[in-house]
Design a protein around this motif. Structure first.
Motif, PDB file in Angstrom:
ATOM      1  N   GLU A 117      24.298  -9.152  26.689  1.00 57.73           N
ATOM      2  CA  GLU A 117      23.434  -9.652  25.628  1.00 57.73           C
ATOM      3  C   GLU A 117      22.317 -10.530  26.158  1.00 57.73           C
ATOM      4  N   PHE A 118      22.158 -10.594  27.486  1.00 58.77           N
ATOM      5  CA  PHE A 118      21.146 -11.481  28.033  1.00 58.77           C
ATOM      6  C   PHE A 118      19.793 -10.793  27.995  1.00 58.77           C
ATOM      7  N   GLN A 119      18.757 -11.618  28.070  1.00 59.32           N
ATOM      8  CA  GLN A 119      17.390 -11.080  28.141  1.00 59.32           C
ATOM      9  C   GLN A 119      17.170 -10.596  29.550  1.00 59.32           C
ATOM     10  N   SER A 164       7.723 -12.748  27.066  1.00 59.19           N
ATOM     11  CA  SER A 164       7.315 -14.063  26.614  1.00 59.19           C
ATOM     12  C   SER A 164       5.851 -14.245  26.994  1.00 59.19           C
ATOM     13  N   THR A 180      10.472 -21.298  21.833  1.00 62.06           N
ATOM     14  CA  THR A 180      11.043 -20.523  22.931  1.00 62.06           C
ATOM     15  C   THR A 180      10.311 -19.215  23.174  1.00 62.06           C
ATOM     16  N   PRO A 226       6.200 -20.764  26.588  1.00 64.56           N
ATOM     17  CA  PRO A 226       7.511 -20.934  25.964  1.00 64.56           C
ATOM     18  C   PRO A 226       8.498 -21.500  26.965  1.00 64.56           C
ATOM     19  N   MET A 227       9.365 -22.409  26.511  1.00 67.62           N
ATOM     20  CA  MET A 227      10.323 -23.046  27.400  1.00 67.62           C
ATOM     21  C   MET A 227      11.427 -22.073  27.710  1.00 67.62           C
ATOM     22  N   ASP A 228      11.689 -21.867  28.965  1.00 67.65           N
ATOM     23  CA  ASP A 228      12.667 -20.855  29.340  1.00 67.65           C
ATOM     24  C   ASP A 228      13.438 -21.374  30.533  1.00 67.65           C
ATOM     25  N   LYS A 285      25.310 -18.356  30.537  1.00 66.32           N
ATOM     26  CA  LYS A 285      24.378 -17.328  30.081  1.00 66.32           C
ATOM     27  C   LYS A 285      24.622 -16.970  28.630  1.00 66.32           C
ATOM     28  N   ALA A 336      21.719 -17.364  25.904  1.00 67.85           N
ATOM     29  CA  ALA A 336      21.066 -16.112  25.529  1.00 67.85           C
ATOM     30  C   ALA A 336      20.431 -16.266  24.150  1.00 67.85           C
ATOM     31  N   LYS A 337      19.341 -15.546  23.952  1.00 64.82           N
ATOM     32  CA  LYS A 337      18.633 -15.655  22.681  1.00 64.82           C
ATOM     33  C   LYS A 337      19.551 -15.190  21.548  1.00 64.82           C
ATOM     34  N   ARG A 380      20.655 -13.462  18.440  1.00 60.79           N
ATOM     35  CA  ARG A 380      20.127 -12.342  17.677  1.00 60.79           C
ATOM     36  C   ARG A 380      20.855 -12.269  16.348  1.00 60.79           C
TER      37      ARG A 380
END
Lengths: 113, 183
Positions: free
Chosen positions: A3-5, A11, A88, B42-44, B60, B64-65, B67
């Motif tokens: 599920e990670f980007q 971005s 984000t 964007p902060m990442d 992680k 993780a974003k 959803r």
């Protein structure tokens, strides 16, 4: 499970966007002096070029591009922006360009869909 | 050895002057135009150094974003109403700027505070799922010409924009408010 980007960069990348803006400005008004009759054309072309290059990046973003061209006359100009968005994923880039006869300020905002 | 050194010196002196001339030329060209870049990314946060494997997994998944499930909603409950926002922005501008004179030192602070005020006012109106970008410009009147243009790539059915202007004897101020629907 995963599920990670991963993989695609989706971005807002300031360096990429600032290069696009700089190229657009240079190609539209690069070595020119301020001419009242041509300013209309210049602002339109800077904005259109920036926007078309940004959309060519193919990222899932909505873009807003604003261009201000001002004759150098000793006058003062202040601009401020506040934004209500998702920190984000969204970002902005402002490029201040000047030559002997005019100032050009281009701001590009990218909002993730 | 000495000859070699002498030759080397001569050549390097030539190249020195050539490179100096080149940099002068480039500087002259660049002097005719200059630019500055500002931006917010964007902060990442992706610094994963020195973590064990299991720790990386837990980190992680938490970073993780998130959803969300689909809402299948195409339209907002309360759509952006341009006339309301225009009236409000006009009111804020005239209220804060009608009596003032242009002052180089205070204008930047004024600009910032007005844009924040307009942003909070628009947020309070309660249009749901909208992102806003508010830009305020304050321009001194000295007989110069200025051209401001904007373009966008967005959803024409749901996104909209509003502008408000306030003019006094010494300056002109312009507020641009753009609202984008977040699907």
């Amino acid at each position: 499970m995963d599920e990670f980007q991963s993989g695609e960069e989706t971005s807002f990348v300031v360096d990429e966007v600032s290069n696009i803006i700089k190229e657009a400005i240079e190609s539209a008004i690069g070595g020119n002096a301020y001419q009242h009759s041509k300013v209309n054309q210049w602002t339109t072309s800077v904005v259109e070029q920036t926007l078309s290059q940004l959309t060519k990046l193919g990222k899932p973003f909505k873009y807003i591009v604003t261009c201000v061209i001002m004759q150098k006359n000793g006058a003062g100009l202040h601009t401020a922006s506040s934004c209500f968005w998702d920190n984000t994923s969204d970002g902005n880039c402002t490029v201040r360009w000047e030559n002997k006869t005019m100032y050009c300020i281009v701001s590009a905002f990218g909002l993730a869909i | 050895m000495r000859q070699g050194a002498g030759l080397g010196c001569g050549r390097s002196r030539c190249t020195l002057t050539a490179s100096f001339l080149y940099t002068q030329i480039v500087k002259d060209r660049m002097r005719s135009s200059s630019h500055e870049v500002h931006g917010t990314e964007p902060m990442d946060d992706e610094s994963f150094a020195e973590f064990g494997r299991s720790e990386i997994f837990t980190l992680k998944t938490s970073m993780a974003k998130i959803r969300y499930a689909n809402t299948y909603k195409m339209e907002p409950y309360r759509k952006f109403q341009a006339h309301l926002v225009r009236n409000k922005a006009q009111h804020i501008l005239t209220q804060r700027l009608q009596e003032t004179k242009y002052n180089g030192a205070t204008s930047s602070f004024l600009c910032n505070s007005i844009s924040e005020e307009i942003l909070t006012a628009v947020k309070d109106m309660g249009f749901d799922r909208y992102k806003y970008v508010v830009t305020v410009l304050i321009l001194q009147k000295t007989g110069q010409a200025i051209k401001i243009s904007s373009r966008w790539v967005w959803d024409v059915a749901r996104d909209n924009w509003v502008s408000a202007k306030c003019e006094t004897e010494s300056f002109v101020s312009l507020a641009l408010i753009m609202a984008c629907y977040y699907e």
